[in-house]
Motif scaffolding. Structure first.
Motif, PDB file in Angstrom:
ATOM      1  N   ARG A  85       1.671  -6.331  -0.149  1.00  0.00           N
ATOM      2  CA  ARG A  85       0.827  -6.054   1.012  1.00  0.00           C
ATOM      3  C   ARG A  85       1.645  -6.178   2.289  1.00  0.00           C
ATOM      4  NH1 ARG A  85      -4.816  -9.124   2.917  1.00  0.00           N
ATOM      5  NH2 ARG A  85      -4.702  -8.418   5.083  1.00  0.00           N
ATOM      6  N   GLY A  86       1.549  -5.167   3.154  1.00  0.00           N
ATOM      7  CA  GLY A  86       2.118  -5.234   4.484  1.00  0.00           C
ATOM      8  C   GLY A  86       1.028  -5.503   5.503  1.00  0.00           C
ATOM      9  N   ARG A  87       1.352  -5.283   6.779  1.00  0.00           N
ATOM     10  CA  ARG A  87       0.385  -5.573   7.828  1.00  0.00           C
ATOM     11  C   ARG A  87      -0.863  -4.714   7.699  1.00  0.00           C
ATOM     12  NH1 ARG A  87       3.423  -5.089  12.051  1.00  0.00           N
ATOM     13  NH2 ARG A  87       3.791  -7.319  12.209  1.00  0.00           N
ATOM     14  N   ASP A  88      -0.699  -3.412   7.426  1.00  0.00           N
ATOM     15  CA  ASP A  88      -1.861  -2.524   7.345  1.00  0.00           C
ATOM     16  C   ASP A  88      -1.849  -1.652   6.099  1.00  0.00           C
ATOM     17  OD1 ASP A  88       0.166  -0.732   7.880  1.00  0.00           O
ATOM     18  OD2 ASP A  88      -0.740   0.101   9.689  1.00  0.00           O
ATOM     19  N   THR A  89      -0.948  -1.949   5.144  1.00  0.00           N
ATOM     20  CA  THR A  89      -0.762  -1.086   3.986  1.00  0.00           C
ATOM     21  C   THR A  89      -0.630  -1.910   2.716  1.00  0.00           C
ATOM     22  OG1 THR A  89       0.427   0.518   5.380  1.00  0.00           O
ATOM     23  CG2 THR A  89       0.677   0.749   2.999  1.00  0.00           C
ATOM     24  N   LEU A  90      -1.238  -1.412   1.636  1.00  0.00           N
ATOM     25  CA  LEU A  90      -1.028  -1.954   0.303  1.00  0.00           C
ATOM     26  C   LEU A  90      -0.088  -1.011  -0.436  1.00  0.00           C
ATOM     27  CD1 LEU A  90      -1.943  -4.161  -1.769  1.00  0.00           C
ATOM     28  CD2 LEU A  90      -3.608  -2.471  -2.588  1.00  0.00           C
ATOM     29  N   TYR A  91       0.929  -1.585  -1.070  1.00  0.00           N
ATOM     30  CA  TYR A  91       1.918  -0.799  -1.802  1.00  0.00           C
ATOM     31  C   TYR A  91       1.801  -1.106  -3.290  1.00  0.00           C
ATOM     32  CZ  TYR A  91       4.066  -0.523   2.848  1.00  0.00           C
ATOM     33  OH  TYR A  91       4.306  -0.325   4.180  1.00  0.00           O
TER      34      TYR A  91
END
Length: 382
Positions: A273-279
């Motif tokens: 998980r990033g600030r506004d994105t799930l990878y």
């Protein structure tokens, strides 16, 4: 006056200095992630990886850096240049080693040229090109650049693109049913049927970050990861020690989707998980069942993004089957320096033709959007 240096192990760079060069929004360029790959046995010279990170210093201050590796092959990169290597070999020239800027085994767009200022970024790029020439390398590659970074690299850098299918909360959807309401009737019905079959088969789902792990969760996820690679005849690079490192060093970024049936975990997906994105990164299962892969790898991820307020879900490379499930075509970007003039000309022409083909494929895929044509989400905005 700045000084360009190559660092052959990331632990030689203070984590705080490295992480000060990016905004922290992308988990894959964090010092903890990259150093963890090196420290837990995931990057092996025998598999073609040697850390060769580019750094720029102003006295004792790190002002620019790029995660970079000398590569003895093109495996684990997801920007394919095997044809280039074959052409070099037929001409009696050495394509390898080459110099790659990117994140190993990770086809996810993110910052590559980490810098305190645009001037430092430019000096880093110039230092890298000079260093590559001094070593006699065939080429220098920057993979999965953000579009704004890619745009700063004009000639003689060669441009390449590819297509990934990504979900974004284009409609400001509040929950999964809200998202489904933006789809065409047929696609909405198909997804509900797929999810219904999984539920009827008795699967339960548990989505946890590094703070919520139970004993044995990581070992089970790693065993499922190994199973997938074995089924496809590939060599798994990531170690259980690396999974454990992520849980300890980046617990808020690690997200596991665990499918349970009976008394145990039978399938799972590992995400970051990033600030506004799930990878989405890896998946594995010990049994097959209609819809289990789609539920574990896609629908649970979308559901998580909607609950957590994340704007985007990037489930990985390739996969036209994602389109029908709400993932729209998006261009990815890479840039390449070829130092032999004749090969630069020939490969440059090849890249131009490829760019046109990729753009045409993106446009064709976008015309098959699963969203209702009367909905704002039908605009792929790619």
């Amino acid at each position: 006056m700045t000084t360009f240096r190559v660092v052959r192990a990331l632990d030689a760079v203070p984590a705080a200095a490295w992480d000060a060069l990016h905004d922290g929004g992308n988990p894959f360029v964090r010092h903890a992630f990259l150093a963890g790959l090196e420290e837990t046995g995931c990057l092996r010279p025998s598999w073609g990886w040697r850390a060769h990170h580019a750094t720029l210093w102003d006295g004792e201050d790190l002002v620019a850096a790029a995660p970079a590796y000398l590569k003895a092959n093109s495996h684990g990169e997801f920007v394919f240049d095997f044809a280039w290597a074959n052409a070099y070999e037929r001409a009696g020239l050495d394509y390898y080693p080459k110099w790659l800027v990117g994140v190993p085994y990770t086809p996810a767009t993110g910052p590559r040229l980490l810098a305190a200022t645009p001037e430092a970024r430019q000096a880093l790029v110039e230092g890298m090109a000079a260093h590559a020439r001094a070593l006699g390398l065939s080429s220098l590659h920057l993979n999965f650049l953000p579009e704004n970074e890619a745009a700063t690299l004009g000639a003689p850098w060669l441009a390449r693109s590819d297509v990934q299918f990504q979900w974004r909360n284009a409609g400001g959807w509040r929950d999964f049913d809200d998202f489904l309401g933006a789809l065409s009737h047929k696609k909405r019905k198909n997804i509900r049927q797929e999810r219904g079959r999984v539920a009827a088969a008795g699967y339960r789902f548990r989505v946890v970050d590094g703070h919520g792990l139970r004993e044995g969760d990581l070992a089970r996820m790693h065993a499922l990861y190994l199973r997938t690679f074995a089924e496809y005849g590939n060599s798994p690079a990531l170690t259980l020690a690396f999974f454990e490192h992520l849980a300890q060093a980046m617990p808020e970024a690690l997200v596991l989707v665990l499918a349970e049936r009976g008394d145990g975990i039978v399938a799972g997906a590992l995400c970051l998980r990033g600030r506004d994105t799930l990878y989405g990164r890896y998946w594995g299962a010990e049994e097959t069942s209609p819809g289990l892969h789609f539920e574990t790898c896609y629908y649970q991820g979308i559901d998580y993004c909607l609950r957590a307020g994340l704007a985007r879900f990037e489930p990985g490379a390739q996969g036209e089957h994602k389109l029908a499930r709400g993932f729209l075509p998006v261009l990815t970007h890479s840039r390449h320096r070829i130092f032999d003039p004749e090969f630069e000309t020939a490969i440059g022409a090849w890249c131009e033709a490829e760019l046109a083909s990729i753009a045409g494929y993106r446009d064709l895929a976008a015309r098959h959007s699963p969203f209702r044509t009367d909905d704002a989400a039908a605009d792929p905005a790619c």
